[in-house]
Structures are given as C-alpha cells and as structure tokens.
Enzyme design. Structure first.
Site, PDB file in Angstrom:
ATOM      1  N   LYS A  59      77.123  98.852  45.881  1.00  0.00           N
ATOM      2  CA  LYS A  59      76.289  99.156  44.424  1.00  0.00           C
ATOM      3  C   LYS A  59      77.416  99.234  43.641  1.00  0.00           C
ATOM      4  O   LYS A  59      78.368 100.293  43.413  1.00  0.00           O
ATOM      5  CB  LYS A  59      75.669 100.850  44.588  1.00  0.00           C
ATOM      6  CG  LYS A  59      74.786 100.725  43.619  1.00  0.00           C
ATOM      7  CD  LYS A  59      75.342 101.503  42.239  1.00  0.00           C
ATOM      8  CE  LYS A  59      74.351 101.483  41.096  1.00  0.00           C
ATOM      9  NZ  LYS A  59      75.018 101.860  39.976  1.00  0.00           N
TER      10      LYS A  59
ATOM     11  N   SER B 177      79.079 102.923  45.137  1.00  0.00           N
ATOM     12  CA  SER B 177      79.428 102.853  43.860  1.00  0.00           C
ATOM     13  C   SER B 177      80.919 103.454  43.380  1.00  0.00           C
ATOM     14  O   SER B 177      81.806 102.797  43.538  1.00  0.00           O
ATOM     15  CB  SER B 177      78.276 103.754  42.955  1.00  0.00           C
ATOM     16  OG  SER B 177      78.030 105.106  43.269  1.00  0.00           O
TER      17      SER B 177
END
Length: 439
Positions: free
Chosen positions: A375, A350
């Site tokens: 992600k 992320s």
C-alpha cells in the site's frame, strides 16, 4: 503512529509541515494527508484479513541517494473525483437526501482503490487515535471463515479486560445487534459508539459465546491511551528467546546475537521519538531488531522521524502530488553504526513499508520476513458539505531507489514466509550476528 499534530479538520490546500534535513528543509505531507495512510491502510487490513479492533492492533543506497523523477503512476484523478463527490453531496443534501451516501456512490465508481468517505464522527475518531488515544472498550475482533465474529485481542487494563473478556471468545452481539456476517468495521463502530455518538462512560452490552455457552457482559467505554512502541531484549539461542528463555534452537542453529527489539504497532503521534530513544538506550553491543510486523501505517511524519533514528540525514522517500514531486528527508544525527534488521510480514503496510524500504535502499538494514502488503499511495482528505470527509488518492510513494510500493510491497532480503513469528525472530538475530559492529 515527531511530526505535526493532525488537524481537527481536513484541508486540501493547507501549508506543508517541515522536517529538518542535512542541508535544507524538506517538505513532508500536507496537513491531513499525513492522516490518510492509516485510514486506507488499517481499514484494508480489516477487510483483507477479517481482523480489526476498537483499539490499535498489530492484526525491499547511499546516504546521498539520488532524487528520482516524479512519476504519476496509475493514481486516480483525485481532484476530479473530489469535485464530483462534493457536487453529489451538495445536490443530495439540497433534495433532503444523504450527502455522504451520494459521495460514497461517486467514490465507489471512481476506480480509486483506497478512496473512501467517512462521517465526521468517524474521522474525528481516527484523528484522536493518531494522537494516541481513542474511545472504546479495548477489543480487537476478527471474522471467522463461517462469518462469526471472534475476539482477537484484549488490551490489558481495558474495560473489556476488567470484565473478563478473553481472546478467542465469540462476540455474538453488541447492544443487541447480531454480529454474524457483519463487516468487522461495522462491529467496531458499534463497540466504539461511532454511529450513536456514545462517548467515554457510556455502557455497551457484549453478547459472548464459548461453544454452546452464551453470556452477556456490560462494560463502559473509556478513553484509552495507546502505547504503539514496546522494547524488549532477545537473548539466548532458542528461536525468539527473551531474557527469560535460553536453550538451543530445534534445528541446532547457534550463535544468534543478543538484540534489542523495538516493536512498532502503528505510527501515532510521538512514535518517532520513542524509536529514537529506544535506539539511544539500547545496551552497548546489542543489534537492533525493528519489528514492523502487523504495522498498518499511520502518520508519515512519524515514520520519517523513526527512519532518522538510523540515518544521518538524506532521502527517506519521494511522493507524487498531482504530478509534482515531493521529498521526505531524515533528520541528521542518527545512529549509523549499530547493526539493524527489520522484521516485516504481509500486515506491514503504508508508512511502515515506507520506513522498511528506506532502510533497505539506503543499505542501513537487512529486511527479514515475508513480502509486505503493498500500500504505497497518497490520500488527501477533503471535507464535504455535510461535514463528512472524502479520502482520495492523489499519488504514490517511492523508495530512495525509485521503487513504487503500490501493489508490490517490499520483498525481504531474507524470506521466512511460512516459518512462524518466533523462527523469523531467530533468523533476524542470526543475521545480526553476521553484520558486526559498524556495518
């Protein structure tokens, strides 16, 4: 995991915090949305690797990069799902049922891979952790292949460390609850006291095992501070050698450059400024190894601030927000001359992927390691009628060149998969030796 402080309550329509850019002020994330990369990212890491803790753990252009058109990708309809979750929660509560359980059922059927519902207490715990503190005993745990729970890491100076708990010990129970076969996230909730409202100073009984020997330790939870950024120097010619180690590499490679390693375990409040300070204070002539291995994300504002340490303004990422394009820009004045290598692995997720992808696309760093997790979606938390929080996907992030991270991750420029952590560090330093000053 410098940016705005997370809110005490989520908001789906709050004002957008601002970050300075070279020529204009660029919008970052909504308040609350900045929290969400660690929610989905860290919990997914625990589910995928069987490793999670009550303490934060570490378990692929130019400066004038062109803006890319907004793309919705395959993000679920977050607004529709949120409305359905709110209706289900309200209906269940009116009938005397559990609103959060009804909302979880809606989210589980929504197709939102990263969607989740958290209790108010769980959400507050995440918020505090992103602020740089948490209540716990200082343990990270993992699930063994046979379903047993083991201690993965013990934070130095924590209650668990003072009680003599060591990595590798089996954690057979928490307050009498058997842990074998239980999800690691549930075991962590027991350690933190999330389900009972236990706070700092409350006792928790750990059932421990080493082979055939079993014993118990009672420890008291404490409010612990996180230190997500560590800085050391890599010197000598051995793989991953530190200031205290020298000697030739086993394969005979020589010429690895001395480097300052900046390891970032999570993007909590203040992390970006810590990275900038480490870069400013690095010895003259050192390259920088930015180590993002095992970093499961955190506050996007802090990842942008960290990118600003290496860039003189310009684009860091774009993201979709219900079809509208938003832009994240670096602040001006970063170090654009010192050679940089970014270390990544499958646990890099992320916000950490966003940072690695930005430096790679901008031609500012060489990425070394293995492909990252992938992600790259944006979640926004919404408060439900019973105080629980639904965290729902509204769009995707893209790197300066327009790459989506979701499901693909960042491919390293130099793939060291299977070579081990120390070998990857040695390869990073060898790359630095070839980049030279002003690269």
């Amino acid at each position: 995991m410098s940016g705005p402080c997370p809110p005490s309550r989520p908001s789906s329509s709050a004002a957008v915090p601002q970050h300075p850019g070279p020529r204009r002020t660029a919008p970052t994330l909504r308040r609350g949305a900045a929290l969400t990369l660690v929610f989905a990212g860290a919990l997914a890491t625990g589910a995928a690797t069987g490793s999670w803790g009550d303490s934060p753990r570490r378990p692929e252009g130019s400066a004038a990069a062109a803006r890319v058109p907004a793309q919705r990708g395959t993000a679920p309809d977050g607004l529709r799902i949120a409305a359905e979750a709110e209706d289900a929660a309200a209906g269940a509560a009116a009938e005397g049922g559990s609103g959060s359980a009804a909302a979880r059922e809606v989210v589980s059927r929504s197709g939102d891979r990263w969607g989740a519902v958290y209790s108010a207490r769980e959400y507050e715990g995440f918020r505090q952790q992103l602020d740089g503190s948490y209540v716990g005993v200082g343990l990270s745990v993992r699930r063994a292949p046979d379903g047993r729970i083991e201690v993965d890491r013990v934070e130095p100076g924590s209650p668990a460390a003072r009680a003599g708990v060591r990595p590798g010990a089996g954690l057979s129970s928490v307050d009498g609850h058997a842990t074998t076969g239980r999800p690691v996230t549930e075991v962590v909730a027991w350690l933190r006291g999330d389900r009972t409202g236990a706070g700092a100073g409350t006792p928790v009984v750990l059932g421990l095992r080493d082979g055939d020997r079993g014993w118990q330790r009672t420890v008291r939870r404490a409010r612990l501070s996180t230190d997500p950024v560590t800085v050391d120097r890599l010197t000598g010619d051995g793989p991953g050698a530190r200031t205290r180690g020298t000697g030739p590499a086993p394969d005979g490679r020589q010429g690895a450059a001395d480097a300052t390693r900046v390891r970032v375990e999570a993007f909590t409040k203040g992390t970006g400024e810590q990275v900038r300070r480490a870069v400013r204070e690095a010895p003259e002539g050192d390259g920088i190894v930015l180590d993002l291995r095992g970093n499961s994300g955190g506050l996007v504002t802090e990842a942008v601030a960290a990118a600003s340490a290496f860039l003189d303004g310009g684009l860091v990422a774009t993201y979709d927000d219900h079809g509208r394009q938003r832009v994240l820009d670096a602040a001006p004045g970063g170090d654009t001359g010192t050679p940089v290598v970014v270390l990544v692995d499958g646990g890099t997720m992320s916000a950490a992927e966003l940072l690695a992808g930005a430096l790679q696309d901008r031609g500012r760093a060489v990425v070394v390691g293995s492909r990252t997790f992938g992600k790259g979606s944006v979640q926004v938390p919404r408060e439900l009628p019973d105080g629980s929080v639904a965290n729902l996907t509204v769009g995707q992030y893209r790197t300066p060149s327009g790459r989506s991270l979701e499901g693909t991750g960042i491919a390293p420029d130099l793939d060291t998969a299977g070579e081990g952590e120390l070998a990857a560090e040695q390869r990073a330093r060898t790359v630095l030796s070839g980049l030279g000053e002003g690269s």
